[in-house]
Design a protein around this motif. Structure first.
Motif, mmCIF file in Angstrom:
data_model
loop_
_atom_site.group_PDB
_atom_site.id
_atom_site.type_symbol
_atom_site.label_atom_id
_atom_site.label_comp_id
_atom_site.label_asym_id
_atom_site.label_seq_id
_atom_site.Cartn_x
_atom_site.Cartn_y
_atom_site.Cartn_z
ATOM 1 N N GLY A 11 0.809 -1.207 0.000
ATOM 2 C CA GLY A 11 0.000 0.000 0.000
ATOM 3 C C GLY A 11 0.845 1.261 0.000
ATOM 4 N N SER A 12 1.953 1.253 0.747
ATOM 5 C CA SER A 12 2.856 2.407 0.763
ATOM 6 C C SER A 12 3.501 2.603 -0.599
ATOM 7 N N LEU A 13 3.810 1.489 -1.279
ATOM 8 C CA LEU A 13 4.379 1.585 -2.620
ATOM 9 C C LEU A 13 3.382 2.214 -3.592
ATOM 10 N N LEU A 14 2.125 1.765 -3.524
ATOM 11 C CA LEU A 14 1.090 2.360 -4.379
ATOM 12 C C LEU A 14 0.883 3.832 -4.044
ATOM 13 N N ALA A 15 0.934 4.150 -2.747
ATOM 14 C CA ALA A 15 0.774 5.546 -2.332
ATOM 15 C C ALA A 15 1.915 6.405 -2.873
ATOM 16 N N LEU A 16 3.127 5.889 -2.847
ATOM 17 C CA LEU A 16 4.266 6.620 -3.407
ATOM 18 C C LEU A 16 4.098 6.837 -4.911
ATOM 19 N N MET A 17 3.535 5.842 -5.589
ATOM 20 C CA MET A 17 3.278 5.985 -7.020
ATOM 21 C C MET A 17 2.289 7.117 -7.277
ATOM 22 N N TYR A 18 1.236 7.186 -6.465
ATOM 23 C CA TYR A 18 0.252 8.264 -6.634
ATOM 24 C C TYR A 18 0.869 9.630 -6.320
ATOM 25 N N ILE A 19 1.675 9.687 -5.281
ATOM 26 C CA ILE A 19 2.324 10.961 -4.938
ATOM 27 C C ILE A 19 3.229 11.414 -6.076
ATOM 28 N N SER A 20 3.965 10.473 -6.657
ATOM 29 C CA SER A 20 4.835 10.819 -7.788
ATOM 30 C C SER A 20 4.017 11.307 -8.976
ATOM 31 N N TYR A 21 2.823 10.717 -9.166
ATOM 32 C CA TYR A 21 1.954 11.170 -10.257
ATOM 33 C C TYR A 21 1.452 12.588 -9.994
ATOM 34 N N PHE A 22 1.059 12.867 -8.762
ATOM 35 C CA PHE A 22 0.586 14.210 -8.424
ATOM 36 C C PHE A 22 1.691 15.249 -8.664
ATOM 37 N N ILE A 23 2.909 14.906 -8.243
ATOM 38 C CA ILE A 23 4.030 15.822 -8.444
ATOM 39 C C ILE A 23 4.304 16.000 -9.929
ATOM 40 N N GLN A 24 4.249 14.886 -10.685
ATOM 41 C CA GLN A 24 4.494 14.960 -12.120
ATOM 42 C C GLN A 24 3.460 15.839 -12.813
ATOM 43 N N LEU A 25 2.212 15.764 -12.372
ATOM 44 C CA LEU A 25 1.172 16.607 -12.961
ATOM 45 C C LEU A 25 1.435 18.082 -12.646
ATOM 46 N N ALA A 26 1.856 18.353 -11.413
ATOM 47 C CA ALA A 26 2.216 19.733 -11.065
ATOM 48 C C ALA A 26 3.371 20.222 -11.928
ATOM 49 N N VAL A 27 4.296 19.330 -12.247
ATOM 50 C CA VAL A 27 5.425 19.675 -13.120
ATOM 51 C C VAL A 27 4.926 20.019 -14.525
ATOM 52 N N PHE A 28 4.010 19.202 -15.057
ATOM 53 C CA PHE A 28 3.457 19.464 -16.396
ATOM 54 C C PHE A 28 2.762 20.825 -16.446
ATOM 55 N N VAL A 29 1.946 21.103 -15.437
ATOM 56 C CA VAL A 29 1.213 22.373 -15.413
ATOM 57 C C VAL A 29 2.186 23.549 -15.333
ATOM 58 N N THR A 30 3.185 23.412 -14.475
ATOM 59 C CA THR A 30 4.187 24.469 -14.330
ATOM 60 C C THR A 30 4.923 24.721 -15.638
ATOM 61 N N ARG A 31 5.326 23.635 -16.312
ATOM 62 C CA ARG A 31 6.060 23.802 -17.568
ATOM 63 C C ARG A 31 5.168 24.385 -18.659
ATOM 64 N N ASN A 32 3.898 23.984 -18.702
ATOM 65 C CA ASN A 32 2.980 24.555 -19.689
ATOM 66 C C ASN A 32 2.852 26.067 -19.511
ATOM 67 N N MET A 33 2.768 26.469 -18.258
ATOM 68 C CA MET A 33 2.686 27.904 -17.976
ATOM 69 C C MET A 33 3.966 28.613 -18.413
ATOM 70 N N GLY A 34 5.112 28.027 -18.092
ATOM 71 C CA GLY A 34 6.383 28.630 -18.462
ATOM 72 C C GLY A 34 6.558 28.750 -19.972
ATOM 73 N N ASP A 35 6.180 27.676 -20.693
ATOM 74 C CA ASP A 35 6.279 27.706 -22.155
ATOM 75 C C ASP A 35 5.391 28.788 -22.755
ATOM 76 N N PHE A 36 4.180 28.907 -22.227
ATOM 77 C CA PHE A 36 3.258 29.918 -22.747
ATOM 78 C C PHE A 36 3.795 31.324 -22.519
ATOM 79 N N MET A 37 4.250 31.599 -21.311
ATOM 80 C CA MET A 37 4.743 32.938 -20.993
ATOM 81 C C MET A 37 5.978 33.289 -21.811
ATOM 82 N N LYS A 38 6.862 32.328 -21.977
ATOM 83 C CA LYS A 38 8.099 32.605 -22.715
ATOM 84 C C LYS A 38 7.854 32.720 -24.221
ATOM 85 N N GLN A 39 6.955 31.880 -24.738
ATOM 86 C CA GLN A 39 6.716 31.890 -26.183
ATOM 87 C C GLN A 39 5.816 33.040 -26.626
#
Length: 367
Positions: free
Chosen positions: A82-110
């Motif tokens: 269960g802790s392993l699955l929870a870590l997988m979900y946490i990594s997914y949440f962080i990865q999604l935050a990374v995608f959103v952050t990069r999308n914002m950065g690309d838009f502002m810079k471009q």
């Protein structure tokens, strides 16, 4: 951290803004490039499929009322797995935050400030979102209520002005797509934005009542609005232009001219996008922090919030440019998100049903 509560309306606004916010800007161009004049149909079947998948999430949440997906994983699968699955979900949440952050950065810079370092945009937004996360989900929810109204009114205003350039002739050749080929090539829309709403498995425990109806209603309205946005983009820009623009709505705003008063509305569109990114980033950011605190039983989230600013900002530099980001989403986003949104929740639900049926049969035999 888990004592806060949000109202049904706040939860509805959070869900709707999360789904339609960034997808309004990033999705139509890719869909039109593949499905041409029929691109507006694609969100309809993607949203319908998401409603079916959401029934799995809602049933799982019903079986474990008051628990987030992190806590459910540990309770169903045990401490180690269960802790392993929870870590997988946490990594997914962080990865999604990374995608959103990069999308914002690309838009502002471009589109807005091409000479500024992209890291500056990342840190500016992450600091603001980090403060909102530190204050709690109720603060994010109240902020979204106000920002949602501003975003909605501004978008309606832009659409009304954009209709002056509408041409129904741009829809000639409609209903000629190869259904299976189109579904295969546009499968990324299932992942972004629809299946990403699995994050709300972390927020279900904060909703007081009418969880199911508000969540499904938000998905339905988001589906209709995304379909309308794609339809509107085709009618204003046409298939050829829209399919070659990364941010077609931004282009529409740039070209709005009514006399000498209404012109250069792109800054207004940029405002809508930044508001939408703030809400979506704050939700993904909050779910990441909440998941870490629940898994490791941390009561003070301030240091976790601060540390994730540096982590997300660093990971957001993992792509060389916006094209690489888009190509990754097209090829892998659907399959990647499917693991977390369908396979794991369905597996947890099946295990729950098996255990409860066994307990019920044991009780009947003993009685």
């Amino acid at each position: 951290m888990g004592q806060s509560k949000i109202t049904v309306w706040q939860f509805f606004v959070l869900t709707l803004t999360f789904l339609i916010g960034t997808s309004f800007f990033f999705t139509p161009g890719g869909l039109i490039n593949v499905a041409k004049q029929d691109a507006w149909i694609v969100p309809l079947w993607a949203g319908t499929s998401t409603i079916l998948v959401s029934l799995i999430w809602l049933e799982l949440s019903k079986q474990y009322q008051g628990l987030s997906i992190i806590q459910i994983c540990i309770k169903v699968a045990g401490k180690k797995l269960g802790s392993l699955l929870a870590l997988m979900y946490i990594s997914y949440f962080i990865q999604l935050a990374v995608f959103v952050t990069r999308n914002m950065g690309d838009f502002m810079k471009q589109a807005m400030m091409p000479m500024s370092p992209i890291t500056v945009f990342h840190l500016m937004f992450l600091v603001i979102s980090g403060y909102a996360v530190y204050k709690g989900i109720d603060t994010i929810a109240r902020s979204s209520e106000l920002l949602f109204i501003i975003m909605g009114v501004t978008f309606i205003f832009i659409v009304c002005l954009g209709l002056t350039q509408w041409d129904s002739g741009r829809f000639q050749g409609m209903f000629r797509m190869d259904l299976w080929k189109t579904m295969k090539e546009t499968r990324s829309i299932f992942g972004f934005p629809f299946l990403e709403s699995l994050l709300f498995l972390m927020l279900f425990p904060f909703v007081k009542s009418k969880l199911k109806s508000s969540f499904i209603l938000a998905i339905v309205i988001a589906t209709i609005m995304l379909s309308f946005s794609t339809f509107f983009t085709i009618g204003v820009l046409g298939v050829t232009r829209a399919s070659h623009d990364t941010y077609p709505l931004f282009v529409i705003a740039q070209e709005i001219h009514i006399g000498s008063f209404f012109e250069h509305m792109e800054s207004t569109i940029a405002l809508i996008l930044l508001v939408a990114i703030f809400i979506k980033l704050s939700i993904a950011y909050y779910c990441s922090v909440l998941g870490i605190c629940q898994l490791f039983r941390i009561k003070n989230r301030s240091w976790i919030t601060l540390a994730l600013i540096l982590l997300i900002s660093g990971l957001a530099l993992g792509y060389d440019n916006v094209v690489e980001n888009i190509e990754f989403s097209k090829k892998y986003d659907f399959e990647y998100t499917l693991i977390y949104s369908v396979f794991i929740p369905l597996l947890l639900l099946i295990v729950t049903w098996i255990r409860r049926s066994r307990k019920k049969s044991m009780r009947e035999t003993t009685s």
